[in-house]
Scaffold this motif. Sequence first.
Motif, mmCIF file in Angstrom:
data_model
loop_
_atom_site.group_PDB
_atom_site.id
_atom_site.type_symbol
_atom_site.label_atom_id
_atom_site.label_comp_id
_atom_site.label_asym_id
_atom_site.label_seq_id
_atom_site.Cartn_x
_atom_site.Cartn_y
_atom_site.Cartn_z
ATOM 1 N N UNK A 97 0.838 -1.096 0.023
ATOM 2 C CA UNK A 97 0.189 0.117 0.088
ATOM 3 C C UNK A 97 0.877 1.306 -0.112
ATOM 4 N N UNK A 98 1.991 1.238 0.667
ATOM 5 C CA UNK A 98 2.924 2.663 0.777
ATOM 6 C C UNK A 98 3.265 2.741 -0.470
ATOM 7 N N UNK A 99 3.703 1.674 -1.105
ATOM 8 C CA UNK A 99 4.355 1.929 -2.676
ATOM 9 C C UNK A 99 3.238 2.479 -3.564
ATOM 10 N N UNK A 100 2.295 1.862 -3.444
ATOM 11 C CA UNK A 100 1.016 2.529 -4.349
ATOM 12 C C UNK A 100 0.706 3.897 -3.988
ATOM 13 N N UNK A 101 0.814 4.439 -2.773
ATOM 14 C CA UNK A 101 0.547 5.719 -2.462
ATOM 15 C C UNK A 101 1.717 6.573 -2.868
ATOM 16 N N UNK A 102 2.938 5.944 -2.408
ATOM 17 C CA UNK A 102 4.081 6.945 -2.863
ATOM 18 C C UNK A 102 4.099 7.278 -4.422
ATOM 19 N N UNK A 103 3.724 6.146 -5.213
ATOM 20 C CA UNK A 103 3.860 6.167 -6.599
ATOM 21 C C UNK A 103 2.829 7.515 -7.493
ATOM 22 N N UNK A 104 1.563 7.497 -6.580
ATOM 23 C CA UNK A 104 0.827 8.254 -7.054
ATOM 24 C C UNK A 104 0.997 9.870 -6.589
ATOM 25 N N UNK A 105 1.691 10.015 -5.205
ATOM 26 C CA UNK A 105 2.359 11.189 -4.623
ATOM 27 C C UNK A 105 3.256 11.813 -5.559
ATOM 28 N N UNK A 106 4.075 10.819 -5.940
ATOM 29 C CA UNK A 106 5.356 11.360 -6.985
ATOM 30 C C UNK A 106 4.871 11.938 -8.132
#
Lengths: 77, 281, 193
Positions: free
Chosen positions: B218-227
Motif C-alpha cells: 500500500x505504501x508503494x501505491x500511495x508513494x507512486x501516485x504522490x510522486x
Amino acid sequence: MTILGEFEAASFLPWIERHAAKLGLVQAICVAGPDRIELDIAGPAELIDMMEMGCSLGPIDVWVEAIHRAPIECESG
Amino acid sequence: MTRNTMIDGWYPVSLASQLDAHGRRTALMGEPIAVRRGEDGNAKVTGGNGRDLPTCIRYGHVWSSLGDPQKPLFAIPEADQPGRRLVDVGVVRVRCSPLRAVENFLDIAHFPFVHTDILGAEPHTEVQNYKVEIREDEDEVWATQVKFYQPQAAKSAEGGITTEYMYRVPAPTCSILYKTCPPRPGEWDVITLFVQPLAEDLCDVWPWMALFDDETPMTDLIHFQQTIFVQDRSILENQIPGLLPLDPGMEIPTRADLTSVAYRRWLKRHGYTYGAQLVAQ
Amino acid sequence: MPAQSPAGPVALWRSRSGRAAAFADRCPHRGMRLSHGFVRGETLACIYHGWSYAKAGNCLRIPAHPALAPPDTIRVATLRVEDGGGIIWISVGEPAAGPPRFEGLAPLRSMVLEAGIVALEAAAGTKAAEGLLDYTHDDRAVWLLLAPEGQARTLMHVLVDEDSNPDERIAASRAAEALRGAAEDIARGGIAR
C-alpha cells in the motif's frame, strides 16, 4: 469550415481572424451571420485542427455549438 | 454578481478514514468549514456561521456542499466491484485554480516531459487522435480511445507498454481515469482526482484509486501516485494566468488538447466559472 | 532562469553555443513559465509539453504532433539581449545605443534586495547615477549596478576593480551583503512607519 452556434458575429470575427493569423493560416470568411459563420482555410491538417480547437471554445460571449469541416471544392474565395 | 453555479455541487473535504471527534478545519470556496465525526458516528460539516452543511461519505472521502445539491454524488460503479483495492492517497495542496488541477489530470501530452520515464518518455511524444463527447444523459465529459506509450504505467507494470485510457468528468472539480490494468486484461484500473476548491486560486487535491493489484504494498501505491502529483504541482503553480482561461485567445490549443477544450466548453456552458478566467488578457 | 523586466517576467537562457536570449516567460501553448523549461542545443523547450523555440522566438517543434512543421507565426515574444563584459542586458523596445561599458570593472555577483532604490541609497549614504551606485566601504570602492523590480525589490549586481585579488573580492562581497541588510532594515522601517 462551418461554425454553428450563437454569437455576436461582430465580436467573434476579429477573434477568428486573430487566431488564424497566430496559426499562420490564410482564411476568407464567406458567410457571417448570428448563428453561422463559414470560412475557407487552407493549410496542414494539424493547423486546421488547431483553428477548430480554438474556435470551438472562442471568446466568452460566444457559444459555438458545432464545427463542420468539408474540403473546399474549387470555388472562388 | 452572478450566482456561483458551482455552489450546489458536492466537494471532498476530508478522508473518511481520518474523521474524528476533534475535527478538521478547512475551507470551501473561501468559506471556513469544520469537518468532524458527530455523536451519532456520521460525518458532520459546519459552515462559517455554524450552519450544518449537507454531507455524505463515499469513495473514501467526506463530501459536502455550501449550497443545496440537487443530485446525489456521481456514481462510480467500479468502486463497489469485488477484488479491488481502494487506496486513499491523501492530500496535496496546490496553489492553483481547482479547474486547472482537473485540466492537467485530463492531459496526456505532458507525460514525457513532466513524468519522464514513468508515464512517458521521448521519443514517444505523439498524441494519437482520440474521441471526446459530452454524454447528455449523465451530463459528463468523456474522452475515450486515448492511447499512449508508457515506460512504467503503474506500480504493477514492468517495462514499457501502450496504455489505453478513458477520462470522465462528472463534476467540475472531479475527474475519473480508467486505465488499462496489466494484471487483469479486460478490466480498468480506476484513478480519481477529487479536488476541494479552497479558493479560486488554491485547492486541496485528493487522489483516490480502486485497483486490481494484490501485490504492491500500500505504501508503494500511495508513494507512486504522490510522486506523480508532486511533479504535476510544479506545473500547476507556474501557469499564467493562475485561473483557467475559458477564452483561448492567449493560447494555442491543438488536437492533443481536445479533452481540455471539451472540459472548458462544458464549464462554460454550465457557467461553472469558480476558478476560471472569462476574458483572455 | 527567470528574470524581471519592465515588460513583465522574462525567461533568460543561454544556448549550447553560448548565445543568450530573452523570452516573455509564458509558453503561448498553455501559459507555462518558459523559465522552467530546458535548453537543448540552440533551443529552449517548455517543460509542460516540450514545445521548443529558437532564439528568435519561433516555435520549431510540437512533440504531440511531430509531423507538423510549425508556422513562423507561432512564436513567443522576445526581448533584445546584449551580452558583454560579463553582464547580460535586456532591453524593452529598440534602444538607439548599446548598453554602457564599465571599463576596468569586473562583475562579481548578483543579489536581490527586498528594498527599493531609495532605501538602498539611504543605506549607502550616496545616490546612484544612471543605475550605478559608487559605494565606498572601509576605503574600498564597490560598484553596484541596480535593476529595480517594482517599488520594493531591487536586483543588485556587484562590480569590483578588475585587478582585485581574491581577498578584496571577498571583502567587496561582504560589504554588499552588509549594505543589503542595512537597506532592507530601512525598507522594513519605512513600512512599519
